[in-house]
Write a protein that holds these residues in place. Structure first.
Motif, PDB file in Angstrom:
ATOM      1  N   LYS A 247       0.897  -1.708   0.137  1.00  0.00           N
ATOM      2  CA  LYS A 247       0.008  -0.041   0.530  1.00  0.00           C
ATOM      3  C   LYS A 247       1.051   1.489   0.414  1.00  0.00           C
ATOM      4  CE  LYS A 247      -3.287  -3.060   0.307  1.00  0.00           C
ATOM      5  NZ  LYS A 247      -3.958  -2.711  -1.280  1.00  0.00           N
ATOM      6  N   GLY A 248       1.739   1.276   0.157  1.00  0.00           N
ATOM      7  CA  GLY A 248       2.773   2.729   0.018  1.00  0.00           C
ATOM      8  C   GLY A 248       2.606   2.661   1.213  1.00  0.00           C
ATOM      9  N   LYS A 313       5.720   2.522  -2.577  1.00  0.00           N
ATOM     10  CA  LYS A 313       4.396   1.491  -3.258  1.00  0.00           C
ATOM     11  C   LYS A 313       5.020   0.658  -3.960  1.00  0.00           C
ATOM     12  CE  LYS A 313      -0.344   0.869  -4.686  1.00  0.00           C
ATOM     13  NZ  LYS A 313      -1.514   2.016  -4.603  1.00  0.00           N
TER      14      LYS A 313
END
Length: 354
Positions: A247-248, A313
């Protein structure tokens, strides 16, 4: 010198009580430098922010944890003293509350949860130390890796959205899914901002912009607990790191000092106990607080929040990439522990990462 928690202005004081020691302004300043405290350092005292008393504190604890004991007593008394037909009715009512839909935005529920958060922070009391408040942005989602679990990760309350210390408007604490099938407890914990700790739910919350607080070691840490040191069961816990990378979302190391002392406890040892715990996926232990009751002792806690570890991400991180970031997190947690342990009164404490 400290900081006003609301506006960040310096506050003059002749001495500061931390742990079991009183620090002069000069000593505190030197310790803050040693801990890497810069212009973004903030300290939030639960007792100063939310003045309370023993009655409110105990009531908050009863509402927070009492549902577990209420359910047990309710079922036991129903079985012992009610005719079997009426016991079935009582048990049916119990099942209804296991699956009854909950409104997480209920005004009553949120007011009740806010009451619990504030009086819990004041009861022990719990103090939150944030190394760099400016590193957190309200429009970003973060993954907070909180250690240790201890018997109960009570210090998490300082990070709760309703407590209002962190500058993040959307926060969720991930908890065992079993709690969300426990009548009444599931209501309280949902209103407090807790959510089931499943991979799907974790990912969905981050996608929705929620910062998530997770205790990577989980209840398995209870099996490894020691009286003279802290335990973080982290070496094999990499799932939360992988999801943060996908998801970063920045990873944030968090450590709570003093949490392991709010209860006295005993647990057996040996291979049979370990095998039994693995079989039931739970670690039973005896624990007690004030006068032998489930009410915890008023032992001060210090929750220390480190600086976020920025991540790019990566939708499909390799095993090697996950291991590298996981190693960074483990080292950051260890460094956080070492930087702050003396200042909060635990100079001789050791942290074992298993």
């Amino acid at each position: 010198m400290g900081y006003n928690s609301k506006v960040g202005a310096p506050v003059q004081s002749k001495s500061v009580a931390i742990g079991s020691r009183h620090w002069t302004m000069g000593e505190e300043r030197e310790e803050m430098k040693a801990a890497g405290a810069g212009a973004g350092y903030r300290e939030f005292s639960g007792r100063h922010e939310f003045p309370s008393n023993m009655v409110h504190g105990m009531l908050a604890i009863v509402m927070w944890l009492g549902a577990i004991h209420f359910n047990t007593i309710f079922l036991l008394l129903s079985l012992l003293f009610l005719p079997f037909s009426k016991f079935l009715v009582a048990f049916g009512l119990f099942l209804v509350f296991m699956f009854l839909p909950i409104d997480p935005h209920s005004k009553f529920g949120r007011s009740l949860a806010r009451y619990i958060c504030k009086h819990l922070c004041s009861y022990f009391p719990v103090t939150l130390h944030v190394e760099d408040i400016h590193a957190f942005h309200p429009d970003r989602a973060y993954v907070f890796g909180y250690e240790p679990h201890s018997l109960l990760p009570i210090g998490v309350v300082t990070l709760a959205e309703l407590t209002g210390f962190m500058p993040l408007p959307k926060m969720k604490a991930l908890a065992s899914t079993a709690a969300f099938y426990t009548p009444f407890l599931r209501h309280i914990w949902t209103w407090l901002g807790a959510s089931p700790a499943t991979k799907k739910n974790f990912s969905s919350l981050l996608d929705a912009g929620y910062s998530c607080i997770i205790v990577p070691g989980g209840v398995q840490e209870i099996f490894h607990m020691e009286l003279d040191s802290e335990i973080a069961f982290l070496r094999a816990r990499r799932g939360f790191v992988r999801i943060a990378m996908e998801k970063g979302c920045p990873l944030v190391p968090v450590f709570c000092f003093g949490q392991s002392h709010v209860y006295k406890w005993w647990k057996p040892g040996g291979k049979f106990y370990l095998q039994f715990c693995r079989a039931i996926k739970f670690t039973p232990a005896l624990f007690w607080g004030i006068f032998g009751t489930p009410l915890p002792y008023q032992h001060s806690m210090h929750v220390v929040v480190g600086k976020p570890i920025a991540l790019k991400k990566n939708p499909q991180p390799s095993v090697e990439e996950v291991l590298e970031v996981h190693g960074q997190f483990v080292q950051a947690l260890q460094d956080l522990f070492e930087r702050h342990k003396a200042r909060v009164g635990y100079a001789n404490l050791t942290l074992k990462i298993l």
